[in-house]
Structure formats: C-alpha cells, structure tokens
Enzyme design. Structure first.
Site, PDB file in Angstrom:
ATOM      1  N   TRP A  61       0.507  -3.130 -20.143  1.00 50.15           N
ATOM      2  CA  TRP A  61      -0.450  -2.837 -19.070  1.00 50.15           C
ATOM      3  C   TRP A  61      -0.698  -4.089 -18.248  1.00 50.15           C
ATOM      4  O   TRP A  61      -0.316  -5.198 -18.628  1.00 50.15           O
ATOM      5  CB  TRP A  61      -1.723  -2.206 -19.605  1.00 50.15           C
ATOM      6  CG  TRP A  61      -2.525  -2.993 -20.639  1.00 50.15           C
ATOM      7  CD1 TRP A  61      -2.089  -4.024 -21.433  1.00 50.15           C
ATOM      8  CD2 TRP A  61      -3.875  -2.760 -20.992  1.00 50.15           C
ATOM      9  NE1 TRP A  61      -3.091  -4.456 -22.262  1.00 50.15           N
ATOM     10  CE2 TRP A  61      -4.207  -3.697 -22.018  1.00 50.15           C
ATOM     11  CE3 TRP A  61      -4.855  -1.877 -20.586  1.00 50.15           C
ATOM     12  CZ2 TRP A  61      -5.471  -3.764 -22.596  1.00 50.15           C
ATOM     13  CZ3 TRP A  61      -6.111  -1.942 -21.166  1.00 50.15           C
ATOM     14  CH2 TRP A  61      -6.405  -2.870 -22.158  1.00 50.15           C
ATOM     15  N   ASN A  62      -1.300  -3.870 -17.059  1.00 50.23           N
ATOM     16  CA  ASN A  62      -1.516  -4.948 -16.104  1.00 50.23           C
ATOM     17  C   ASN A  62      -2.904  -4.862 -15.495  1.00 50.23           C
ATOM     18  O   ASN A  62      -3.497  -3.780 -15.424  1.00 50.23           O
ATOM     19  CB  ASN A  62      -0.509  -4.846 -14.943  1.00 50.23           C
ATOM     20  CG  ASN A  62       0.921  -4.882 -15.386  1.00 50.23           C
ATOM     21  OD1 ASN A  62       1.436  -5.922 -15.765  1.00 50.23           O
ATOM     22  ND2 ASN A  62       1.590  -3.731 -15.342  1.00 50.23           N
ATOM     23  N   HIS A  69      -7.505  -2.217   1.736  1.00 44.44           N
ATOM     24  CA  HIS A  69      -6.711  -1.792   2.882  1.00 44.44           C
ATOM     25  C   HIS A  69      -5.305  -2.391   2.820  1.00 44.44           C
ATOM     26  O   HIS A  69      -4.816  -2.985   3.774  1.00 44.44           O
ATOM     27  CB  HIS A  69      -7.444  -2.159   4.180  1.00 44.44           C
ATOM     28  CG  HIS A  69      -8.778  -1.499   4.288  1.00 44.44           C
ATOM     29  ND1 HIS A  69      -8.983  -0.287   4.927  1.00 44.44           N
ATOM     30  CD2 HIS A  69      -9.979  -1.857   3.783  1.00 44.44           C
ATOM     31  CE1 HIS A  69     -10.254   0.058   4.818  1.00 44.44           C
ATOM     32  NE2 HIS A  69     -10.882  -0.880   4.131  1.00 44.44           N
ATOM     33  N   HIS A  73      -3.138   3.472   2.867  1.00 45.22           N
ATOM     34  CA  HIS A  73      -4.536   3.456   2.466  1.00 45.22           C
ATOM     35  C   HIS A  73      -5.400   4.340   3.353  1.00 45.22           C
ATOM     36  O   HIS A  73      -4.994   4.787   4.420  1.00 45.22           O
ATOM     37  CB  HIS A  73      -5.087   2.027   2.432  1.00 45.22           C
ATOM     38  CG  HIS A  73      -5.105   1.331   3.765  1.00 45.22           C
ATOM     39  ND1 HIS A  73      -4.041   0.585   4.221  1.00 45.22           N
ATOM     40  CD2 HIS A  73      -6.057   1.244   4.728  1.00 45.22           C
ATOM     41  CE1 HIS A  73      -4.338   0.072   5.410  1.00 45.22           C
ATOM     42  NE2 HIS A  73      -5.559   0.466   5.738  1.00 45.22           N
ATOM     43  N   ASP A  75      -9.061   4.890   5.279  1.00 42.54           N
ATOM     44  CA  ASP A  75     -10.215   4.242   5.911  1.00 42.54           C
ATOM     45  C   ASP A  75     -11.397   5.201   5.877  1.00 42.54           C
ATOM     46  O   ASP A  75     -11.328   6.309   6.430  1.00 42.54           O
ATOM     47  CB  ASP A  75      -9.932   3.909   7.377  1.00 42.54           C
ATOM     48  CG  ASP A  75      -8.959   2.768   7.561  1.00 42.54           C
ATOM     49  OD1 ASP A  75      -8.638   2.084   6.569  1.00 42.54           O
ATOM     50  OD2 ASP A  75      -8.525   2.548   8.707  1.00 42.54           O
ATOM     51  N   HIS A  79     -16.146   1.615   6.811  1.00 39.91           N
ATOM     52  CA  HIS A  79     -15.260   0.480   7.060  1.00 39.91           C
ATOM     53  C   HIS A  79     -15.602  -0.238   8.354  1.00 39.91           C
ATOM     54  O   HIS A  79     -15.355  -1.440   8.483  1.00 39.91           O
ATOM     55  CB  HIS A  79     -13.811   0.991   7.088  1.00 39.91           C
ATOM     56  CG  HIS A  79     -12.779  -0.024   7.436  1.00 39.91           C
ATOM     57  ND1 HIS A  79     -12.766  -1.296   6.915  1.00 39.91           N
ATOM     58  CD2 HIS A  79     -11.680   0.055   8.247  1.00 39.91           C
ATOM     59  CE1 HIS A  79     -11.722  -1.966   7.392  1.00 39.91           C
ATOM     60  NE2 HIS A  79     -11.058  -1.177   8.206  1.00 39.91           N
ATOM     61  N   HIS A 207     -10.635   2.666  15.110  1.00 39.73           N
ATOM     62  CA  HIS A 207     -11.636   2.309  14.114  1.00 39.73           C
ATOM     63  C   HIS A 207     -13.045   2.554  14.663  1.00 39.73           C
ATOM     64  O   HIS A 207     -13.874   3.197  14.015  1.00 39.73           O
ATOM     65  CB  HIS A 207     -11.484   0.843  13.716  1.00 39.73           C
ATOM     66  CG  HIS A 207     -10.334   0.560  12.816  1.00 39.73           C
ATOM     67  ND1 HIS A 207      -9.049   0.397  13.286  1.00 39.73           N
ATOM     68  CD2 HIS A 207     -10.268   0.411  11.474  1.00 39.73           C
ATOM     69  CE1 HIS A 207      -8.244   0.146  12.269  1.00 39.73           C
ATOM     70  NE2 HIS A 207      -8.949   0.150  11.154  1.00 39.73           N
TER      71      HIS A 207
END
Length: 258
Positions: A61-62, A69, A73, A75, A79, A207
């Site tokens: 695992w990590n 973002h 992804h 928004d 944001h 945005h």
C-alpha cells in the site's frame, strides 16, 4: 420490465458500453501552473508504506500526495470566490453525479487555432442541429486536446504571452451559467477555462460565472471522441472531501450500442 436488471443485462451483453473518460494519475500528469506570486498545486506522487517486506509482509500500500485539482478532476462551486458560500465537493448531491451528456465537437477549429473559443452562436447552431442542451446534464467540449496529455509542455502550450489552449468565451460562459439548466461543463484541457482566460473580463469566466451559479466543472477528460453527440450518460465520482474545493475524479460514460 425493471430498469436496473435491464441495465445490467445491457452491460453484460455489450449493448451498453462503459467508456472511461479519465486520465491516469501518474507523476507525469500535467498540472496547472500559475504565475508568481500565486501558489501552485503539487502534482501526483506515491509514497510506499510497505510492499510484501518487513514493513508489511502480506500487503502492499501507499500514501498518495496530490492536490484536489490534479489530473481529471471535479470543480465544486466553493472552489471560486463567486461560489465561496456554495457546495463543497462532499456536499454535492449524489443524484447530480449521474446525468445526461452531450458532446460539442470543435476539434477541427482547435487544431487550426489553439486559442479557439466556444461562442453562444456555436451552441445555438449545435442546438438547431441536435436539439436542446440537457437539463440536469453536462456539456462536454471536445477539442482534441487530450491527444497532448502525455506531454506537459504541449498540453499547457505556454509562451511569453500566456497559455494557448481552447475554451469558452466570457459571453458563452455567462449564457451557460445563467440561461441553461446544465449541471456543468467538461473539457479536455488542464482547467475549465481557456489558456488566455486571465486576460478575459471577468478573468477565468467559466470558474467565476459557472461555479458562481452553483454549477460544476470537469477537466482533463479523455476519449470524448468515443462518445455520441447525444445520448451518453455521464457518471462523475469525486472523493467526498469535507470542505474540499474539488477532487481527482473517475469519470465514466454509459453509451448505448446500435
């Protein structure tokens, strides 16, 4: 006939195909670069915890390190300053993560002009040809930019005058925000705005206007060429980060086969 069993049959027989619209998350995934003095997101990386060794003999695992973002992804309205009182990513109603999608293909125009902007007249002409934009659905702008995603320099396409990537004009962003019942927009570029959007009025209009209107954004989509112009169903699955402005997201499309 019950709907869900029929959907499962259609998936198992291939009558409905699942198309992955997501860029793979690797350390090489392109990320947005803002000029000084603005702060930038980190990219993506893995930090190994254990891998079948003395740290954990039976498991691998990590830890992951990334920004909200990064890569493909989502928004959320919060944001942007215009949506600062809106929904964070964990508050998006789950029924709004599934909806119809239409594809507006302007890849030929973007190939000729990397600064191509979608205008209201483009959308109205598209509606005359294909019908209205879907209420409670997504407008996906295909520009062919996903072909550049393996090369950050080509993907960001920046020079001394700024980044040159296609997008949506301020007038069209305002129209989509105020005059449609879309859930949001999806693009193939690093962000929902065009590369030269810092110079627009308002700056970063997708945005500012769309998130300010409570709509959503999806970025760095792949494989839009595999979708029909109309008729796909889009599934966006961001992480429910409480207080999050966005999230890396697995984006899938259901496509009915002839």
């Amino acid at each position: 006939m019950a709907v869900l069993p029929e959907l499962l049959r259609a998936l198992s027989t291939g009558r409905v195909r699942v198309v992955d619209l997501t860029a793979r998350l690797t350390p090489d995934v392109p990320v947005l670069r803002l000029p000084e003095p603005f702060a930038n997101t980190i990219g993506f990386s893995l930090e190994e915890i254990s891998r079948f060794d003395e740290r954990g003999p039976a498991w691998y695992w990590n830890n992951i390190h990334t920004g909200e973002h990064t890569g493909t992804h989502f928004d959320a309205p919060v944001h942007w300053i215009t949506g600062r009182d809106g929904l964070d990513v964990a508050s998006v109603p789950p029924e709004q993560l599934v909806g119809p999608a239409v594809v507006l293909d302007f890849s030929a125009q973007a190939a000729e002009n990397p600064d191509f902007l979608l205008e209201v007249d483009h959308v109205r002409q598209w509606e005359r040809n294909h019908g209205p934009l879907p209420d409670g659905g997504w407008l996906l702008l295909r520009t062919g930019w996903d072909a550049r995603s393996g090369d950050e320099e080509a993907f960001l396409n920046a020079d001394e005058t700024g980044s040159h990537t296609p997008g949506i004009s301020p007038e069209c962003a305002r129209w989509l925000a105020e005059e449609t019942l879309l859930l949001g927009i999806g693009v193939e570029t690093v962000g929902t705005d065009a590369g030269l959007a810092p110079t627009f009025e308002p700056p970063f209009p997708c945005h500012s206007l769309l998130l300010g209107a409570g709509k959503y954004g999806l970025t760095q989509l792949q494989n839009l060429a595999l979708l029909p112009t109309t008729g796909a169903v889009l599934i966006a699955a961001p992480l429910p980060i409480v207080g999050g402005s966005g999230s890396p997201t697995r984006v899938l499309a259901l496509v009915e086969q002839d």
